[in-house]
Scaffold this motif. Structure first.
Motif, PDB file in Angstrom:
ATOM      1  N   MET A 130      39.052  30.567  43.450  1.00 11.47           N
ATOM      2  CA  MET A 130      39.126  31.844  43.083  1.00 11.47           C
ATOM      3  C   MET A 130      38.473  31.968  41.803  1.00 11.47           C
ATOM      4  O   MET A 130      38.507  30.982  40.911  1.00 11.47           O
ATOM      5  N   ASP A 131      37.842  33.120  41.322  1.00 12.41           N
ATOM      6  CA  ASP A 131      37.134  33.140  40.291  1.00 12.41           C
ATOM      7  C   ASP A 131      37.836  33.516  38.961  1.00 12.41           C
ATOM      8  O   ASP A 131      37.543  33.317  37.789  1.00 12.41           O
ATOM      9  N   LEU A 132      38.911  34.410  39.150  1.00 12.26           N
ATOM     10  CA  LEU A 132      39.483  35.042  38.283  1.00 12.26           C
ATOM     11  C   LEU A 132      40.792  35.585  38.411  1.00 12.26           C
ATOM     12  O   LEU A 132      41.155  36.049  39.569  1.00 12.26           O
ATOM     13  N   THR A 133      41.574  35.269  37.497  1.00 11.96           N
ATOM     14  CA  THR A 133      42.885  35.809  37.691  1.00 11.96           C
ATOM     15  C   THR A 133      43.213  36.550  36.368  1.00 11.96           C
ATOM     16  O   THR A 133      43.002  36.273  35.036  1.00 11.96           O
ATOM     17  N   VAL A 134      43.482  37.955  36.610  1.00 15.40           N
ATOM     18  CA  VAL A 134      43.803  38.705  35.412  1.00 15.40           C
ATOM     19  C   VAL A 134      45.441  38.721  34.962  1.00 15.40           C
ATOM     20  O   VAL A 134      46.235  38.868  36.067  1.00 15.40           O
ATOM     21  N   ILE A 135      45.762  37.973  34.162  1.00 17.29           N
ATOM     22  CA  ILE A 135      47.169  37.852  33.628  1.00 17.29           C
ATOM     23  C   ILE A 135      47.589  39.163  32.917  1.00 17.29           C
ATOM     24  O   ILE A 135      47.069  39.337  31.668  1.00 17.29           O
ATOM     25  N   VAL A 136      48.600  39.856  33.314  1.00 17.12           N
ATOM     26  CA  VAL A 136      49.117  40.958  32.722  1.00 17.12           C
ATOM     27  C   VAL A 136      50.545  40.732  32.329  1.00 17.12           C
ATOM     28  O   VAL A 136      51.335  40.670  33.237  1.00 17.12           O
TER      29      VAL A 136
END
Ligand SMILES: Nc1nc2c(ncn2[C@@H]2O[C@H](COP(=O)(O)OP(=O)(O)O)[C@@H](O)[C@H]2O)c(=O)[nH]1
Ligand SMILES: [Mg+2]
Length: 398
Positions: free
Chosen positions: A1-7
Motif C-alpha cells: 500500500m502507498d499511504l496510511t492516513v493516521i488520525v
C-alpha cells in the motif's frame, strides 16, 4: 500500500463522517487507507465503525483501552501498525485539509525527502484557524525557541510543531521515540537525522468539538525539549546530586541528636534512596512507567541495587584508602561517578524496561471488508516484523 492516513482521535465523533468523506475523495486513485488511533471515552469508535461500513476506502480502527503517551503515543502506535510506503499524520477535527494529502505524497516522491511537513509558515500557509491571538503567539514563540535549541536537526522545517506531516515509513526508527505530549513531529525530527521537505498548510478552524490542548501540553513540551536536549541522564544526575546533599544533611542532623554516625549513615542512605525513587518516578521515568513492571517491583529493584551499590562503594572506599596512598575524597569522587553510571544504566535498562504490563482486549479492532483483505495480502517488512511491545498490540489482523 502507498499511504496510511493516521488520525489520532480523542472524542471526535461529530467530525469522523466528514473527515472520511473528504479523505476518500482526496486520495482517489491512490492505494490508501485511513487508520484511526482512538483514545476516546465517547462514542467515536462506534461512529468510526459505522462510517467505515459505508465507504470503499479501507478504514481501520485501533482503539486503545489503556492509552499511553496521549496524542504522541497514539501516533507511535499507528506507525507501528502500518507498513505502507508513506504514513501521513493528520488531526481528526478537519483543521488539516484532507485535500492537502496528495500534495504531501507528491512532494515526498518528487524530492526523495524522508519527511514532508505541512507548514503554516511557508508561502501559501496560514494559521488563521488557531483560536485566539495568545495561542498564536505561544505557537510562534515555541517554534522559535525550539528551532534555536535544535538548529541543525530542525533546519529543514519552518513548522516543527505541525501535526500534519508525511513520513517515509522505511526511514523512521519508531522504537527510539518517546511518547508524550502533542509534539510528535518534533520528537521524530530531533531524534534522527532526516531530510525534510515542506508544503503549505492552511490551518482551518475546528469543524466540531473542542480542543484537547491545554496548559499540561505546554508543560509537556518544556519537558520534552529538556529531555531531547539534555537527555534523561541529566535529570537523573540532578536528583542524584540533590540526594547526596540530603544524605549529608541527615547524617549531620541525626548526630546532633546523639545518633551514632554509622546508624545515622544507614538512616540517611535509606531516606535518600526513598527520596530519589519518588523523584525519579515522578520526573525522570514518568513516561516509561506504564509499560514497565509494577511500582512495588520497581521499588524493590531500586532499593536492592542502590543499597548494594552504596555498601560496595563504602567497602571499596575503605579498601582503596587503606591499601593505597590516594586521598579518600578523590577515591570517593571516582566511586560515586562509577556508581552513578551503573545506577542510571540499571534504572533505565532494567527497572523501567518495557515489559508490557497491561494487556488490552482484542475486541476493539475493526476493519472494513476491504481493509481486512488488504491486511491479509500485506507483506510485513523486516523493519516492522518485531513483536508488539507496550500495552497495545498491533492492529495487523489478517
Ligand atoms: N488518540 C488520541 N488523540 C488525541 C489525544 N489528544 C488529542 N488527540 C487528537 O489529536 C488531534 C489534535 O488535537 P486537538 O485537541 O485538536 O489540538 P489542537 O488542534 O492543538 O487544538 C485531534 O484529532 C484530537 O482528537 C489523545 O490523548 N489521544
Ligand atoms: Mg485541533
Amino acid at each position: 500500500m502507498d499511504l496510511t492516513v493516521i488520525v489520532p482521535t480523542f472524542n471526535e465523533a461529530p467530525n469522523v463522517a466528514e473527515l472520511v468523506r473528504r479523505v476518500e475523495k482526496a486520495v482517489e486513485g491512490i492505494d490508501a487507507e485511513i487508520l484511526f488511533v482512538d483514545d476516546s471515552n465517547d462514542n467515536t469508535p462506534d461512529v468510526v465503525r459505522e462510517v467505515a461500513s459505508r465507504h470503499v476506502l479501507p478504514v481501520r480502527l485501533l482503539h486503545r483501552d489503556n492509552p499511553v503517551g496521549g496524542l504522541s503515543g497514539a501516533v507511535i502506535e499507528g506507525l507501528r501498525s502500518t507498513t505502507s510506503r508513506w504514513s501521513i499524520v493528520m488531526d481528526g477535527d478537519l483543521q488539516h485539509r484532507p485535500e492537502t494529502l496528495p500534495a504531501i505524497l507528491a512532494k515526498g516522491d518528487a524530492t526523495g525527502a524522508d519527511v514532508v511537513v505541512a507548514s503554516r509558515h511557508v508561502d501559501g500557509g496560514s494559521s488563521d484557524g488557531l483560536s485566539g491571538g495568545v495561542r498564536r503567539l505561544v505557537s510562534q514563540t515555541s517554534i522559535k525557541v525550539t528551532k534555536a535549541l535544535f538548529p541543525s536537526r530542525l533546519h529543514g522545517t519552518s513548522d516543527p510543531m505541525s501535526g500534519f506531516f508525511g513520513l517515509r515509513r522505511g526511514s523512521i526508527e519508531v522504537d527510539g521515540l518517546h511518547a508524550r505530549g502533542f509534539k510528535i513531529l518534533l520528537e521524530i525530527l530531533a531524534r534522527q537525522s532526516l531530510s525534510v521537505a515542506e508544503v503549505p498548510l492552511v490551518f482551518e478552524a475546528r469543524l466540531a468539538g473542542t480542543s484537547k490542548a491545554d496548559m499540561k501540553q505546554g508543560i509537556a513540551l518544556g519537558r520534552q525539549l529538556f529531555d531531547l536536549k539534555f537527555g534523561r541522564i541529566s535529570g537523573f544526575a540532578a536528583i542524584g546530586a540533590l540526594g547526596a546533599v540530603a544524605n549529608l544533611a541527615i547524617l549531620y542532623g541525626l548526630q546532633q541528636f546523639g545518633v551514632g554516625y554509622l546508624a545515622a549513615a544507614c538512616i540517611a542512605a535509606v531516606a535518600t534512596i526513598i527520596g530519589n525513587f519518588l523523584l525519579q518516578e515522578r520526573f525522570i521515568f514518568n513516561d516509561l512507567k506504564a509499560g514497565a513492571r509494577t511500582v512495588w517491583k520497581r521499588w524493590w529493584h531500586t532499593f536492592a541495587f542502590n543499597g548494594t551499590e552504596s555498601a560496595v562503594r563504602t567497602f571499596l572506599l575503605w579498601l582503596i584508602v587503606e591499601t593505597t596512598s590516594l586521598h579518600s575524597v578523590l577515591v570517593q569522587a571516582g566511586l560515586i561517578a562509577i556508581g552513578f553510571t551503573l545506577r542510571y544504566l540499571y534504572q533505565s535498562r532494567i527497572v523501567y524496561k518495557n515489559v508490557g504490563t497491561s494487556e488490552p482486549t482484542l475486541d476493539d479492532i475493526v476493519e472494513s471488508e476491504t481493509a481486512a483483505h488488504e491486511a491479509a495480502t500485506h507483506d510485513i517488512s523486516a523493519h516492522d516484523a518485531h513483536p508488539a511491545t507496550g500495552p497495545v498490540r498491533q492492529a495487523e489482523v489478517a
